[in-house]
Design an enzyme around this catalytic site. Sequence first.
Site: not given
Length: 250
Positions: A10, A12, A97, A99, A169, A175, A212
């Site tokens: 991904n 992003k 996701h 985010e 996730e 991140g 991560s």
Amino acid sequence: MTRRLIYAANWKMNHGPAEALAFAERFLQLTSPVEDRDLWFCPPAVAIRVVAEALRLRPDVRVGAQNVHWEPKGAFTGELSISMVMEAGARVVLVGHSERRHLFGETDEQVARKTVTALATGITPLVCVGETSAERESGRTESVIQRQVEAVLARVGPSDWSRVVLAYEPVWAIGTGKNATPDDAAQVHELIRFQLAQRGVAIRVPILYGGSVSLANVLSLLARPELDGVLVGGASLDPDRWAELVGLGG
Ligand code: PEP
């Protein structure tokens, strides 16, 4: 039965068309297909076509979108429909996701609607679920994951799950450089499998872990049979590092 591992990148909001093409060309120089392993690339939407074209001769590669709208067309400024991203070359789409959920307010209901439309349109949804650190610390991991999975279960019938891929996730791991331990990840994967089985989903739905993942931890994570692959942000951004990472595990 051996697992078919999925390594999903991904990117992003990184790598526009020119950088994405350079990445794909470098990646092609460094790798060749490996049996029992699929490589998914989710570039920004504007780079889907260039990546799909550059990697078109690789049978192990699928290109994906990072987000779509559930409606087929209409007055939704700034959104993309599934048929549009498919026309550009996407065969996979990230749905829900963290985010999207936490920065853009995407709800469980919207995640479920996107999943349904993806299945109806013929693209593979990679549906992401995961708890925040506050939810984990207050002992709500299980209930949050169950709620997020249930929203999709409520709309997707048991037989359609053969075309769904899930990713666990944990939000606190994305991140941050702080991955879930293999044991913690495996425990949540088991929980999800149990929930699917209880609701009549007999098919073995692939469940990826994301948060991560790096060259340093991918082997220990994939050593757990509960994991069917990884969804990777930061460590997928450099072609040399990503080529090395997709060669590990299995
Ligand atoms: C992600 O974007 O889905 C992700 C897991 O990011 P990172 O690997 O950087 O934690």
